[in-house]
Write an enzyme that holds these catalytic residues in place. Sequence first.
Site, PDB file in Angstrom:
ATOM      1  N   CYS A 148       0.843  -1.185   0.000  1.00 17.64           N
ATOM      2  CA  CYS A 148       0.000   0.000   0.000  1.00 17.64           C
ATOM      3  C   CYS A 148       0.885   1.244   0.000  1.00 17.64           C
ATOM      4  O   CYS A 148       2.091   1.160   0.206  1.00 17.64           O
ATOM      5  CB  CYS A 148      -0.874   0.024   1.252  1.00 17.64           C
ATOM      6  N   ARG A 173       2.197   2.211  -7.941  1.00 21.98           N
ATOM      7  CA  ARG A 173       2.299   0.978  -7.151  1.00 21.98           C
ATOM      8  C   ARG A 173       1.029   0.147  -7.243  1.00 21.98           C
ATOM      9  O   ARG A 173       1.032  -1.015  -6.840  1.00 21.98           O
ATOM     10  CB  ARG A 173       2.528   1.325  -5.668  1.00 21.98           C
ATOM     11  N   TRP A 213      -3.929  -1.669  -1.393  1.00 20.70           N
ATOM     12  CA  TRP A 213      -3.950  -2.833  -2.280  1.00 20.70           C
ATOM     13  C   TRP A 213      -4.424  -3.946  -1.360  1.00 20.70           C
ATOM     14  O   TRP A 213      -3.683  -4.391  -0.485  1.00 20.70           O
ATOM     15  CB  TRP A 213      -2.556  -3.096  -2.849  1.00 20.70           C
ATOM     16  N   ASN A 231       0.959  -0.107   5.800  1.00 17.46           N
ATOM     17  CA  ASN A 231       1.392  -0.845   4.619  1.00 17.46           C
ATOM     18  C   ASN A 231       1.957  -2.170   5.120  1.00 17.46           C
ATOM     19  O   ASN A 231       2.777  -2.171   6.028  1.00 17.46           O
ATOM     20  CB  ASN A 231       2.486  -0.043   3.890  1.00 17.46           C
ATOM     21  N   GLY A 232       1.501  -3.305   4.563  1.00 15.50           N
ATOM     22  CA  GLY A 232       2.062  -4.590   4.977  1.00 15.50           C
ATOM     23  C   GLY A 232       1.017  -5.474   5.636  1.00 15.50           C
ATOM     24  O   GLY A 232      -0.185  -5.295   5.416  1.00 15.50           O
ATOM     25  N   GLU A 274      11.781 -21.222 -16.600  1.00 15.30           N
ATOM     26  CA  GLU A 274      11.516 -19.817 -16.292  1.00 15.30           C
ATOM     27  C   GLU A 274      12.712 -18.935 -16.699  1.00 15.30           C
ATOM     28  O   GLU A 274      12.530 -17.852 -17.260  1.00 15.30           O
ATOM     29  CB  GLU A 274      11.207 -19.671 -14.797  1.00 15.30           C
ATOM     30  N   LYS A 309      12.523 -15.939 -19.479  1.00 15.34           N
ATOM     31  CA  LYS A 309      12.946 -14.554 -19.208  1.00 15.34           C
ATOM     32  C   LYS A 309      13.973 -14.122 -20.254  1.00 15.34           C
ATOM     33  O   LYS A 309      13.911 -13.012 -20.753  1.00 15.34           O
ATOM     34  CB  LYS A 309      13.566 -14.416 -17.804  1.00 15.34           C
ATOM     35  N   GLU A 317      12.286 -13.571 -23.645  1.00 15.19           N
ATOM     36  CA  GLU A 317      11.278 -12.516 -23.573  1.00 15.19           C
ATOM     37  C   GLU A 317      11.884 -11.118 -23.582  1.00 15.19           C
ATOM     38  O   GLU A 317      11.355 -10.216 -24.237  1.00 15.19           O
ATOM     39  CB  GLU A 317      10.504 -12.733 -22.255  1.00 15.19           C
ATOM     40  N   HIS A 334      19.294 -37.382 -26.146  1.00 13.37           N
ATOM     41  CA  HIS A 334      18.284 -37.819 -27.114  1.00 13.37           C
ATOM     42  C   HIS A 334      18.085 -36.791 -28.223  1.00 13.37           C
ATOM     43  O   HIS A 334      17.061 -36.818 -28.914  1.00 13.37           O
ATOM     44  CB  HIS A 334      16.964 -38.112 -26.391  1.00 13.37           C
ATOM     45  N   LYS A 345       1.152  -7.008 -20.679  1.00 13.82           N
ATOM     46  CA  LYS A 345       1.201  -7.544 -19.321  1.00 13.82           C
ATOM     47  C   LYS A 345       0.098  -8.589 -19.106  1.00 13.82           C
ATOM     48  O   LYS A 345       0.307  -9.595 -18.448  1.00 13.82           O
ATOM     49  CB  LYS A 345       1.033  -6.389 -18.315  1.00 13.82           C
TER      50      LYS A 345
HETATM   51  C1  F6R Z   1       6.337 -13.807 -18.538  1.00 10.54           C
HETATM   52  C2  F6R Z   1       4.970 -13.470 -18.235  1.00 10.54           C
HETATM   53  C3  F6R Z   1       3.890 -14.274 -18.849  1.00 10.54           C
HETATM   54  C4  F6R Z   1       2.720 -14.487 -17.872  1.00 10.54           C
HETATM   55  C5  F6R Z   1       1.545 -15.153 -18.589  1.00 10.54           C
HETATM   56  C6  F6R Z   1       0.415 -15.466 -17.655  1.00 10.54           C
HETATM   57  O1  F6R Z   1       7.246 -13.002 -17.884  1.00 10.54           O
HETATM   58  O2  F6R Z   1       4.701 -12.546 -17.521  1.00 10.54           O
HETATM   59  O3  F6R Z   1       4.364 -15.491 -19.317  1.00 10.54           O
HETATM   60  O4  F6R Z   1       3.161 -15.285 -16.815  1.00 10.54           O
HETATM   61  O5  F6R Z   1       1.077 -14.294 -19.603  1.00 10.54           O
HETATM   62  O6  F6R Z   1      -0.086 -14.326 -17.052  1.00 10.54           O
HETATM   63  P1  F6R Z   1      -0.997 -14.436 -15.761  1.00 10.54           P
HETATM   64  O7  F6R Z   1      -0.184 -14.974 -14.685  1.00 10.54           O
HETATM   65  O8  F6R Z   1      -1.445 -13.020 -15.504  1.00 10.54           O
HETATM   66  O9  F6R Z   1      -2.134 -15.327 -16.116  1.00 10.54           O
END
Ligand code: F6R
Length: 620
Positions: free
Chosen positions: A2, A27, A85, A111-112, A493, A497, A500, A516, A615
């Site tokens: 928050c 935020r 939040w 906050n927290g 992962e 990253k 991406e 293989h 996002k």
């Molecule tokens: C990668 C990334 C995406 C999300 C994916 C699912 O860094 O952010 O691969 O993880 O689009 O998004 P959510 O979790 O919002 O369903």
Amino acid sequence: MCGIVGYVGHRPCRDLLIAGLEKLEYRGYDSAGISLLQDGHIDSVRAVGNLANLRAAVGLDGDNGDGGVAIVAPPATIGLAHTRWATHGRVTEENAHPHGDCDGQIQIVLNGIVENHAELRRELQAEGHSFSSETDAEIVAHLIERHDKGDLTEAVRAAFAELRGHYAFAAMHADHPDTLVAARQECPLIVGLGEGETFVASAIPAFLAQTRQVLLVENGEIVTVHASGAELTEAGGAPVSRESEEVTWDEDAAEKGGFPTFMLKEIHEQPDAVAETIADRLPAMDRVDLSALELSDELIAGMRRIVIVACGTSYHAGLVGRYAIEQWARVPVEMDIASEYRYRDPVVGPDDLVIGITQSGETADTLAAMRLARERGATVMALTNVIGSQATRDADTVLFTRAGLEIGVPATKTFTSQVAAMYLLGLWLAQARGTLPREEIAALIAELKGIPSKISTTIEAVDTRVRAIARSHAEARFFLYLGRNIGLPVCLEGALKMKEISYIPSDAYAAGEMKHGPIALLDESTPVVCVATESPILDKVLSNVAEVRARGADVIAIATEGSERVAEVADQILYVPPTDWILQPILAVVPLQLLAYHVARLQGLNVDQPRNLAKTVTVE
Ligand code: F6R
């Protein structure tokens, strides 16, 4: 996560406080509120939604939206404001801060998370305190009331001593029109020192337009704030002497907490995000509490299997969760990519628990997969970061991560929070199903509680080295990631990253699959990232690494501190602190986030907004 702003000084502060909240909007928040003290009386106004609603509610935009007049008297020169939040309690006006004591003489913003809120609420209720919200924060106002003998600092000190958790708060009292008192335990708290006026806030942007002179409040400290300055004391009362500092950031850097990008800021926020996610769900040394899920005893005991559906990074968090749940709770876990699951006529029914993991709670494929499972009679749980998101409405039950808003497109703190939540779920199921002895659960809880500080240690310990490794491989045309068992999702992962944000082709493989086919890809120019943390199958991983090395590839290993054997087969090593082997992924992913980050930054790429990506993916 928050936002807090407080002011005491010579200027009317309503607009200053709301302007401060606007600077914290990045935020993320779902409601906001303000309290102003004037003539021995505190007026508070709260509003759900964005700050425009709060502005309208206080009459800042001409009227209060109902054609009424301003509720809050503008000339007040002391006040508190907050953006919330939601974590405990729904997004409602009653749950928005500031929160008051029984007669509204004391107001606080927090906050927290207060971990022991439930027991304190029970105690205070038994003493006759009446509560008007569902939040953990309101406890703090009533605790200050309980200890109020006329000295606000001492009342805050006594209240602070009773709280457990991860928080920062600021308090104001109608009888003390020249004083704010704030306290810090883990969450950030900063004082801004102006000319005859003083601010207190959760982040510097809240007051940067007014003053650049800051006094940092450290963990376990209480600060008493007047127009003329601030006095720091330790929790026990001993005075603390600390010089103020001048902030040289511009506004853009301030929004990012001094970091060059949101992604790096969010990587550094992981200790907080994980700490808040586990906080009050571990109420005792040997007990996990996810009773809020309200899963029936019959389902927990008779569960046929768990199916996890998710996309991208959330899918990888689910993969880590699968190992933990199977190992600890002995429930079979099936994983599926949501966009595959929804189109394959899956066999699923009433004895199944289906978990949709989605940080945004709005990903179209994950929502569709969850709906399909629910239509077929399964109990559906959403694991999400966003209260009020579609996933929370489509699910039978919800487990929230508490990572705060993630602005960078690449998921970082939401991933580690999801993994932490999966660990909680695995332990809770093990406890409910009696599949792990109590001592083992206690040992794992102790390890889990230590994870936030180990993430901090990891970031500090590896960052410089990761930069050097990134420099030596920034020109690479391909990165390969290898791991086994719990290390494999970390590799997936890390590779996600890398591709991406740096746009360098990257692949992740189960190390045992190398022979293989994929081994044909390797030559002297290939950096191979191996997750070789301590585990029962480390020997197997190391023999795969030796095969890779024999092809001349450059091996970058992620290993557990003190694990000498890895050094023999790796060219470069990044160490993470030791912990239980199932918990290692939440640490091992951190160097991989940083590696992708530094490789991308060396190429001058915009890591917060990579090309072609949004996002939240709400289209099918
Ligand atoms: C990668 C990334 C995406 C999300 C994916 C699912 O860094 O952010 O691969 O993880 O689009 O998004 P959510 O979790 O919002 O369903």
